[in-house]
Design a protein around this motif. Structure first.
Motif, mmCIF file in Angstrom:
data_model
loop_
_atom_site.group_PDB
_atom_site.id
_atom_site.type_symbol
_atom_site.label_atom_id
_atom_site.label_comp_id
_atom_site.label_asym_id
_atom_site.label_seq_id
_atom_site.Cartn_x
_atom_site.Cartn_y
_atom_site.Cartn_z
ATOM 1 N N PRO A 225 10.427 3.857 3.618
ATOM 2 C CA PRO A 225 10.957 4.404 2.498
ATOM 3 C C PRO A 225 10.237 5.644 1.812
ATOM 4 C CG PRO A 225 10.344 2.471 1.753
ATOM 5 C CD PRO A 225 9.932 2.608 3.147
ATOM 6 N N ILE A 226 11.019 6.772 1.618
ATOM 7 C CA ILE A 226 10.302 7.978 0.885
ATOM 8 C C ILE A 226 10.756 8.038 -0.426
ATOM 9 C CG2 ILE A 226 9.824 10.422 0.831
ATOM 10 C CD1 ILE A 226 10.159 10.517 4.040
ATOM 11 N N LEU A 227 9.947 7.884 -1.453
ATOM 12 C CA LEU A 227 10.467 8.035 -2.738
ATOM 13 C C LEU A 227 11.002 9.509 -3.006
ATOM 14 C CD1 LEU A 227 7.475 5.792 -4.265
ATOM 15 C CD2 LEU A 227 9.769 4.942 -3.439
ATOM 16 N N HIS A 228 12.102 9.822 -3.633
ATOM 17 C CA HIS A 228 12.444 11.004 -3.992
ATOM 18 C C HIS A 228 12.055 11.268 -5.165
ATOM 19 C CE1 HIS A 228 15.093 14.447 -3.842
ATOM 20 N NE2 HIS A 228 15.445 13.898 -2.526
ATOM 21 N N ILE A 229 11.164 12.531 -5.446
ATOM 22 C CA ILE A 229 10.781 12.982 -6.608
ATOM 23 C C ILE A 229 11.960 13.553 -7.483
ATOM 24 C CG2 ILE A 229 10.685 15.589 -5.879
ATOM 25 C CD1 ILE A 229 7.758 15.365 -7.209
ATOM 26 N N VAL A 230 13.009 13.918 -7.018
ATOM 27 C CA VAL A 230 14.137 14.308 -7.934
ATOM 28 C C VAL A 230 14.731 13.028 -8.503
ATOM 29 C CG1 VAL A 230 16.483 15.639 -8.022
ATOM 30 C CG2 VAL A 230 14.533 16.433 -6.533
ATOM 31 N N ALA B 109 4.998 8.619 -1.054
ATOM 32 C CA ALA B 109 5.269 9.503 -2.205
ATOM 33 C C ALA B 109 4.944 10.989 -1.858
ATOM 34 C CB ALA B 109 4.814 8.906 -3.391
ATOM 35 N N ILE B 110 5.659 11.837 -2.140
ATOM 36 C CA ILE B 110 5.428 13.298 -1.713
ATOM 37 C C ILE B 110 5.126 14.056 -3.126
ATOM 38 C CG2 ILE B 110 5.865 15.210 -0.518
ATOM 39 C CD1 ILE B 110 7.574 13.170 1.384
ATOM 40 N N MET C 285 0.903 -1.010 -0.192
ATOM 41 C CA MET C 285 0.195 0.016 -0.108
ATOM 42 C C MET C 285 1.030 1.356 -0.023
ATOM 43 S SD MET C 285 -2.978 1.203 2.587
ATOM 44 C CE MET C 285 -4.047 -0.250 2.296
ATOM 45 N N LEU C 286 0.704 2.251 -0.973
ATOM 46 C CA LEU C 286 1.207 3.252 -1.133
ATOM 47 C C LEU C 286 0.696 4.619 -0.138
ATOM 48 C CD1 LEU C 286 3.608 5.166 -2.534
ATOM 49 C CD2 LEU C 286 1.823 5.436 -4.196
ATOM 50 N N GLY C 287 1.673 5.387 0.609
ATOM 51 C CA GLY C 287 1.096 6.231 1.069
ATOM 52 C C GLY C 287 1.469 7.656 0.481
ATOM 53 N N VAL C 288 0.529 8.600 0.179
ATOM 54 C CA VAL C 288 0.906 9.753 -0.533
ATOM 55 C C VAL C 288 0.478 11.077 0.379
ATOM 56 C CG1 VAL C 288 0.166 11.048 -2.404
ATOM 57 C CG2 VAL C 288 -0.214 8.764 -2.632
#
Length: 235
Positions: free
Chosen positions: A102-107, A82-83, A6-9
């Motif tokens: 883990p936080i997915l890095h947008i850059v 994801a942010i 499950m993804l958190g946004v």
């Protein structure tokens, strides 16, 4: 019951960008029925203090609000976050230190998107908030991959880019297209082979008019693809 990641946004910055991320996540998912989509929880809290104001003008620190959202996503059972806000990544290290998820890095996602578009090392344009540019969120990471970032001059940021971002946040999306498209075209005229839309309001403004005649890395789509890769790892 099949166990699925499950993804958190962590959204709300701004609300339309977070909602669009959810839509793009859905549209980019290769699914034939509901059950084949990615489970996701959107925490949309527009009360998070302005990130550019916090970084450049001594505004209220957004970190406590960001961590509050992270706690909510943890409680919901999410496995990664994801942010869909570029400037919020100025607090990436502090957010990552606050959670085991883990936080997915947008850059990093945007850099992968440049590769997907066939743009290898070299000059690329960068449209972003003044806060994102001041923190060098893109410049440092992209230069580490061999890219060279071209950014608008300060006057153009003040007169075109930042006002266009504010129009999107005010739901005046169509009015944002012309100044953003012109700023992107000027970067290409200066030698950029493509342009990174490094604020999640910018792709919304660009989508309100004709497609640009050069490659653009849409950071909403890039982050959605990174989320899909996390949710469905190869192999």
């Amino acid at each position: 019951m099949t166990e699925t990641r499950m993804l958190g946004v962590l959204g709300g910055m701004g609300p339309l960008a977070g909602a669009t991320f959810m839509a793009r996540l859905t549209l980019l998912t290769p699914a034939a029925r509901d059950q084949e989509h990615i489970p996701a929880v959107l925490w949309s809290d527009p009360r998070v203090p302005d990130r550019t104001a916090a970084r450049l003008a001594g505004g209220e620190d957004p970190l406590p609000w960001l961590v509050r959202g992270i706690r909510g996503l943890e409680a919901a059972g999410c496995g990664a976050i994801a942010i869909p806000c570029n400037t919020a990544h100025g607090w990436f290290d502090a957010m990552q230190a606050a959670t085991p998820l883990p936080i997915l890095h947008i850059v990093e996602a945007a850099a992968d998107e440049l590769g997907r578009l066939g743009l290898a090392a070299g000059p690329v344009g960068l449209l972003a908030t003044k806060g994102t540019l001041a923190m060098r969120l893109y410049q440092d990471r992209l230069e580490g991959r061999g890219y060279r970032c071209l950014v608008p001059p300060e006057a153009e940021m003040d007169e075109a880019v930042m006002p266009a971002i504010e129009r999107v946040k005010a739901n005046r999306v169509a009015e944002a297209y012309a100044p953003l498209a012109e700023a992107a075209m000027r970067l290409v005229e200066r030698g950029a082979r493509g342009v990174v839309l490094g604020c999640t309001e910018i792709p919304l403004g660009i989508a309100a008019g004709p497609a640009l005649p050069f490659p653009v890395a849409d950071t909403i789509d890039a982050l959605a693809r990174a989320a899909l890769a996390w949710a469905r790892p190869a192999g």
